[in-house]
Design a protein around this motif. Sequence first.
Motif, short mmCIF file in Angstrom:
data_model
loop_
_atom_site.label_atom_id
_atom_site.label_comp_id
_atom_site.label_asym_id
_atom_site.label_seq_id
_atom_site.Cartn_x
_atom_site.Cartn_y
_atom_site.Cartn_z
N ASP A 101 -33.61 21.65 10.22
CA ASP A 101 -33.45 20.94 9.57
C ASP A 101 -34.15 21.42 7.96
O ASP A 101 -34.29 20.80 7.00
N ASP A 107 -32.64 18.95 4.29
CA ASP A 107 -33.97 19.16 3.65
C ASP A 107 -34.13 20.11 2.41
O ASP A 107 -35.04 19.74 2.27
N GLN A 176 -30.72 12.68 13.76
CA GLN A 176 -31.05 14.16 12.46
C GLN A 176 -29.54 12.92 11.82
O GLN A 176 -29.84 13.39 10.03
N ASP A 179 -30.68 10.10 9.78
CA ASP A 179 -31.52 10.66 9.31
C ASP A 179 -30.42 10.85 7.90
O ASP A 179 -31.19 9.85 6.86
N LYS A 264 -35.19 8.82 1.36
CA LYS A 264 -35.81 9.24 3.23
C LYS A 264 -36.18 7.61 3.79
O LYS A 264 -36.65 7.23 3.09
MG MG Z 1 -35.77 15.70 8.53
#
Ligand code: MG
Length: 313
Positions: A101, A107, A176, A179, A264
């Motif tokens: 992540d 990210d 994910q 996302d 996000k």
């Molecule tokens: Mg994330």
Amino acid sequence: MKQRPDGASRGGGHAATFDLEGYLSARVALVERALARSVKAPDGPASRLSEAMRYSLLAGGKRLRPVLALAACEAVGGVLGQAINFACAIEMIHTYSLIHDDLPCMDDDDLRRGRPTNHKVYGEAIATLAGDGLLTDAFRVAASADDVEHVPPSVIVATLVELAEAAGSDGMVGGQVIDLLGEGHALSLQELEELHRKKTGALFVAAVCCGARLGGADEGQLHALRQYGQALGLAFQVADDLLDVEASTACVGKRTGKDAERGKATYPALLGVERSRELARDLVGRAHAALTSFGERAAPLRALATFVVEREL
Ligand code: MG
Ligand code: IPE
Ligand code: IPE
Ligand code: MG
Ligand code: MG
């Protein structure tokens, strides 16, 4: 969001005197010892890999998923030895998900669990492989019968399937993807709930249900604990989104304020802070309500649900 270690809150009532702090420190200590045994010490030509795996795995963290697995095992009358390997496995999978992540292609974060992220220390290739190593080794640990007392092989197989489903393309990994593809797009409430249920909720449900399976749960108990896990898992990610808006980096050990920067899809972005907090509390009420038939043995699960939304880290 203040932690109330007594676990008493809306819909609770049972656990007014439960000492969550004491419970957490005892269970976390058990998990830490077992985790240290789960990944081999650096040795041989790939020692850099073991070092990177241990760097993230043994860096603290709240250990909520393994503790929930142990608490669910206890709630159905099981003993800790029945769920400890599974507890380690789910924390290994969670840690792998954090390493990936944080990668620049996801990210792009540089702080995790209060220290530089894995790729900042070991580089992107080793960080990717450290995640791969943790994910794969987790299934060896979960399948290993060393410490597992009196658990039928069919139950262990059922937990492996549930763990794979929760972590895989229709669970955390799928979440994910939603996302990442959702960055900069307005999602509906329904889409946002699905995103959170997959990327975060699925592993919480697996923690609780597999811990309970290993402790000998029957179908009725599993059904109730699934409701508990679903409410808790969603509440957990709503709280994570709120912490990103409200908490300090020093407090949570990871950079905050980044969800808005990256566009996000989060609950505070869609509903605002106040309504998100109300939703989190409502979800905790639902989690508590799912535990009514368990009595005092579920006091840790009740208190943990309250902790999830009132935590400050
Ligand atoms: Mg994330
Ligand atoms: C962070 O999880 C990632 C999310 C799913 C939101 P935790 O808040 O449980 O992280 P650690 O394990 O305590 O570091
Ligand atoms: C991460 O969600 C969920 C995972 C599957 C790791 P976030 O991206 O919000 O987690 P943090 O805030 O970086 O810990
Ligand atoms: Mg992140
Ligand atoms: Mg977050």
